[in-house]
Motif scaffolding. Structure first.
Motif, mmCIF file in Angstrom:
data_model
loop_
_atom_site.group_PDB
_atom_site.id
_atom_site.type_symbol
_atom_site.label_atom_id
_atom_site.label_comp_id
_atom_site.label_asym_id
_atom_site.label_seq_id
_atom_site.Cartn_x
_atom_site.Cartn_y
_atom_site.Cartn_z
ATOM 1 N N LEU A 80 0.828 -1.202 0.000
ATOM 2 C CA LEU A 80 0.000 0.000 0.000
ATOM 3 C C LEU A 80 0.866 1.257 0.000
ATOM 4 N N ILE A 81 1.860 1.268 0.853
ATOM 5 C CA ILE A 81 2.770 2.421 0.933
ATOM 6 C C ILE A 81 3.520 2.593 -0.386
ATOM 7 N N THR A 82 3.982 1.505 -0.949
ATOM 8 C CA THR A 82 4.727 1.572 -2.212
ATOM 9 C C THR A 82 3.860 2.122 -3.333
ATOM 10 N N VAL A 83 2.632 1.623 -3.429
ATOM 11 C CA VAL A 83 1.725 2.091 -4.485
ATOM 12 C C VAL A 83 1.460 3.585 -4.331
ATOM 13 N N ILE A 84 1.194 4.012 -3.113
ATOM 14 C CA ILE A 84 0.914 5.435 -2.889
ATOM 15 C C ILE A 84 2.149 6.277 -3.170
ATOM 16 N N HIS A 85 3.288 5.814 -2.710
ATOM 17 C CA HIS A 85 4.510 6.601 -2.877
ATOM 18 C C HIS A 85 4.934 6.668 -4.347
ATOM 19 N N LEU A 86 4.752 5.596 -5.073
ATOM 20 C CA LEU A 86 5.177 5.590 -6.470
ATOM 21 C C LEU A 86 4.189 6.283 -7.394
ATOM 22 N N GLU A 87 2.924 6.329 -7.015
ATOM 23 C CA GLU A 87 1.908 6.962 -7.856
ATOM 24 C C GLU A 87 1.098 7.959 -7.046
ATOM 25 N N PRO A 88 1.730 9.003 -6.540
ATOM 26 C CA PRO A 88 1.025 9.924 -5.657
ATOM 27 C C PRO A 88 -0.075 10.721 -6.340
ATOM 28 N N ILE A 89 -0.011 10.855 -7.631
ATOM 29 C CA ILE A 89 -1.017 11.670 -8.305
ATOM 30 C C ILE A 89 -2.130 10.798 -8.853
ATOM 31 N N PHE A 90 -2.046 9.570 -8.663
ATOM 32 C CA PHE A 90 -3.126 8.658 -8.992
ATOM 33 C C PHE A 90 -3.412 8.512 -10.455
ATOM 34 N N GLY A 91 -2.392 8.230 -11.204
ATOM 35 C CA GLY A 91 -2.602 7.992 -12.619
ATOM 36 C C GLY A 91 -3.416 6.738 -12.854
ATOM 37 N N GLU A 92 -2.930 5.596 -12.422
ATOM 38 C CA GLU A 92 -3.575 4.332 -12.771
ATOM 39 C C GLU A 92 -4.293 3.670 -11.593
ATOM 40 N N GLN A 93 -3.907 3.974 -10.399
ATOM 41 C CA GLN A 93 -4.432 3.270 -9.222
ATOM 42 C C GLN A 93 -5.742 3.912 -8.755
ATOM 43 N N PRO A 94 -6.878 3.242 -8.912
ATOM 44 C CA PRO A 94 -8.140 3.825 -8.450
ATOM 45 C C PRO A 94 -8.212 3.858 -6.920
ATOM 46 N N LEU A 95 -8.963 4.803 -6.416
ATOM 47 C CA LEU A 95 -9.116 4.933 -4.966
ATOM 48 C C LEU A 95 -9.721 3.671 -4.355
ATOM 49 N N SER A 96 -10.601 3.022 -5.086
ATOM 50 C CA SER A 96 -11.244 1.821 -4.541
ATOM 51 C C SER A 96 -10.221 0.720 -4.254
ATOM 52 N N THR A 97 -9.165 0.639 -5.059
ATOM 53 C CA THR A 97 -8.123 -0.364 -4.826
ATOM 54 C C THR A 97 -7.397 -0.078 -3.517
ATOM 55 N N LEU A 98 -7.091 1.196 -3.288
ATOM 56 C CA LEU A 98 -6.418 1.559 -2.035
ATOM 57 C C LEU A 98 -7.325 1.286 -0.842
ATOM 58 N N ARG A 99 -8.580 1.610 -0.983
ATOM 59 C CA ARG A 99 -9.515 1.374 0.130
ATOM 60 C C ARG A 99 -9.694 -0.123 0.378
ATOM 61 N N THR A 100 -9.668 -0.916 -0.680
ATOM 62 C CA THR A 100 -9.765 -2.374 -0.519
ATOM 63 C C THR A 100 -8.547 -2.904 0.233
ATOM 64 N N LYS A 101 -7.367 -2.424 -0.146
ATOM 65 C CA LYS A 101 -6.137 -2.843 0.547
ATOM 66 C C LYS A 101 -6.173 -2.390 2.008
ATOM 67 N N LEU A 102 -6.681 -1.186 2.243
ATOM 68 C CA LEU A 102 -6.769 -0.679 3.610
ATOM 69 C C LEU A 102 -7.742 -1.532 4.434
ATOM 70 N N SER A 103 -8.849 -1.946 3.840
ATOM 71 C CA SER A 103 -9.805 -2.825 4.541
ATOM 72 C C SER A 103 -9.169 -4.181 4.837
ATOM 73 N N GLU A 104 -8.410 -4.687 3.892
ATOM 74 C CA GLU A 104 -7.705 -5.961 4.099
ATOM 75 C C GLU A 104 -6.713 -5.828 5.255
ATOM 76 N N LEU A 105 -5.997 -4.708 5.273
ATOM 77 C CA LEU A 105 -5.036 -4.457 6.347
ATOM 78 C C LEU A 105 -5.752 -4.392 7.688
ATOM 79 N N GLN A 106 -6.868 -3.700 7.732
ATOM 80 C CA GLN A 106 -7.626 -3.586 8.972
ATOM 81 C C GLN A 106 -8.105 -4.959 9.446
ATOM 82 N N SER A 107 -8.533 -5.803 8.531
ATOM 83 C CA SER A 107 -8.977 -7.148 8.877
ATOM 84 C C SER A 107 -7.845 -7.956 9.512
ATOM 85 N N HIS A 108 -6.652 -7.858 8.943
ATOM 86 C CA HIS A 108 -5.493 -8.573 9.499
ATOM 87 C C HIS A 108 -5.128 -8.024 10.883
#
Length: 186
Positions: A80-108
């Motif tokens: 998650l950190i790598t994706v955000i740091h490498l693509e801070p302006i959000f060219g290809e990574q949709p917000l829903s993907t980040l939120r899904t990863k964040l939900s997965e992290l919260q579950s763990h």
């Protein structure tokens, strides 16, 4: 009479045979008692050994599950950190993907809080730092001035990395049965 068998000789022979047979029977009884005691001790020892091995296997399965959950926390947070740091302006990574990863992290993190409550604060620190990064990135997605994103995301990235290092050290200490360092970044 030299070749005759007298009643006295027969009585002595029968008496000796009786004593010998009685002795053999008594020896068998004593041997049976001693064998039974030895087998009882061996059975108790085998049962203790089996219980010890079963408990060790249960602990091994438990530690394997804890390691698996903690590894998932580290993997998801670092990706998650790598994706955000490498693509801070959000060219290809949709917000829903980040939120899904964040939900997965919260579950763990929630699962780890049940398995190892003493490490919850560390894992929650990782989640909180990742959440901040997702919020900054989400906010920048809707702002026209995306230049400020770098000035906000870099310190958040550094804090997230530090949080992961502290959490990793805490889990390694936990697995090694050493004192767990405090979660100073919360």
């Amino acid at each position: 009479m030299a070749g005759e068998i007298t009643q006295e000789a027969i009585a002595l022979a029968l008496g000796g045979a009786g004593i010998g047979a009685g002795g053999a029977i008594i020896a068998q009884i004593i041997g049976g008692i001693l064998t039974a005691k030895r087998e009882k001790r061996k059975a108790a020892s085998d049962r203790e050994l089996w219980e010890f091995e079963a408990e060790a296997k249960r602990r091994d399965r438990s530690i394997d599950e804890k390691i698996e959950v903690f590894a998932a926390i580290l993997s998801v947070s670092e990706s998650l950190i790598t994706v955000i740091h490498l693509e801070p302006i959000f060219g290809e990574q949709p917000l829903s993907t980040l939120r899904t990863k964040l939900s997965e992290l919260q579950s763990h993190v929630q699962k780890l809080s049940i398995l190892v409550p003493e490490l919850f604060e560390h894992a929650d620190g990782v989640f909180q730092r990742c959440n901040v990064m997702v919020m900054i990135t989400s906010r920048s997605h809707f702002l026209s001035d995306r230049e400020n994103l770098h000035t906000e995301i870099n310190p958040a990235h550094h804090e997230a990395d530090e949080s992961i290092k502290i959490a990793r050290a805490a889990f390694q200490a936990y697995v090694s049965h050493k004192p767990i360092p405090p979660a100073t970044n919360n």
